[in-house]
Design a protein around this motif. Structure first.
Motif, PDB file in Angstrom:
ATOM      1  N   TYR A  71      -1.728   0.920  -4.931  1.00  0.00           N
ATOM      2  CA  TYR A  71      -0.787   0.114  -4.795  1.00  0.00           C
ATOM      3  C   TYR A  71       0.332  -0.171  -5.746  1.00  0.00           C
ATOM      4  CZ  TYR A  71      -4.291  -1.646  -2.047  1.00  0.00           C
ATOM      5  OH  TYR A  71      -5.390  -1.900  -0.924  1.00  0.00           O
ATOM      6  N   THR A  83      -7.433   3.317  -2.600  1.00  0.00           N
ATOM      7  CA  THR A  83      -5.994   3.179  -2.045  1.00  0.00           C
ATOM      8  C   THR A  83      -5.036   2.805  -3.605  1.00  0.00           C
ATOM      9  OG1 THR A  83      -6.981   2.169   0.248  1.00  0.00           O
ATOM     10  CG2 THR A  83      -4.662   1.207  -0.909  1.00  0.00           C
ATOM     11  N   ASN A 141     -11.551   1.141  -1.366  1.00  0.00           N
ATOM     12  CA  ASN A 141     -11.340   0.262   0.156  1.00  0.00           C
ATOM     13  C   ASN A 141     -12.858  -0.630   0.363  1.00  0.00           C
ATOM     14  OD1 ASN A 141      -9.156   1.425   0.079  1.00  0.00           O
ATOM     15  ND2 ASN A 141     -10.386   3.794   0.769  1.00  0.00           N
ATOM     16  N   SER A 189       0.945  -1.405  -0.525  1.00  0.00           N
ATOM     17  CA  SER A 189       0.099   0.031   0.184  1.00  0.00           C
ATOM     18  C   SER A 189       0.711   1.351   0.116  1.00  0.00           C
ATOM     19  CB  SER A 189      -0.602  -0.135   1.413  1.00  0.00           C
ATOM     20  OG  SER A 189      -1.991   1.210   1.090  1.00  0.00           O
ATOM     21  N   SER A 217      -4.268   5.986   0.508  1.00  0.00           N
ATOM     22  CA  SER A 217      -5.122   5.949   0.389  1.00  0.00           C
ATOM     23  C   SER A 217      -5.849   7.619   0.931  1.00  0.00           C
ATOM     24  CB  SER A 217      -5.611   5.570   1.398  1.00  0.00           C
ATOM     25  OG  SER A 217      -5.066   4.112   1.798  1.00  0.00           O
TER      26      SER A 217
END
Length: 205
Positions: free
Chosen positions: A59, A57, A78, A41, A44
């Motif tokens: 990544y 989020t 999310n 991650s 966010s």
């Protein structure tokens, strides 16, 4: 900002060759691609509306095998389980005639993948609401395209090794699909919208 800027062209044949992703990788002519579903991650954006989390989020793919390269980062809402994947790629080392039964001619001996020249910062935010996020578009060499964006939580420009660009004849343009997220001015002086994308030309090869 879109989840992917380009898609692989029909020159990257191999999906209909009966090989599939059973082994986790597939040869697409001059490219070999591998599915990666492990992520780290990076940033966010959480927009809470009642009991609903409307955030996203972003990544970075993790655990990329040696010799393969990231083409761009991944994002998803999310309120969904993290079950997505990205494709990482490398220049194919074996002859595609042997792998998938089709021939190609390399374009001017240009490799299928190349490092970007540098990056352009296309959006950023640094607020107490959503923290620090920086979105970078790779600037490809002549004859290549960026396949996605790179997201960081620091203002320093990403390293050139972070991603690879794909030779333009191996890509096709995409069109915007559904709007995933839109923020208002309290998060940044500039609007921020995230859309998913899909190839303009779709259907069976």
């Amino acid at each position: 900002i879109m989840t992917m800027c380009s898609s692989f062209s029909k020159r990257c044949t191999g999906f209909d060759s009966g090989q599939g992703f059973a082994t986790g990788r597939i040869c697409l002519g001059e490219l070999e691609v591998l599915k990666v579903s492990k992520f780290e991650s990076i940033w966010s954006c959480n927009l809470m509306h009642g009991k609903t989390n409307k955030g996203l989020t972003f990544y970075k793919p993790a655990g990329i095998p040696d010799g393969f390269f990231c083409l761009g980062h991944y994002c998803q809402p999310n309120d969904q389980p993290l079950r997505g994947y990205v494709l990482v790629a490398r220049n194919a080392t074996s002859s595609p005639e042997e792998e998938v039964g089709y021939a190609y001619e390399p374009v001017l001996d240009m490799p299928a993948l190349k490092k970007p020249l540098n990056y352009t910062l296309i959006w950023s935010t640094d607020t107490e609401h959503i923290g620090c996020g920086y979105f970078w578009l790779p600037n490809p060499p002549l004859g290549y395209k960026a396949m996605g964006v790179v997201v960081t939580d620091k203002p320093e420009e990403p390293k050139l090794e972070e991603v690879r660009c794909v030779r333009v004849d191996l890509t096709e343009s995409c069109e915007m699909g559904d709007l995933i997220l839109a923020t208002d001015s309290k998060f940044s002086k500039y609007p921020f919208q995230v859309w998913n994308t899909r190839p303009c030309k779709r259907g069976m090869l």
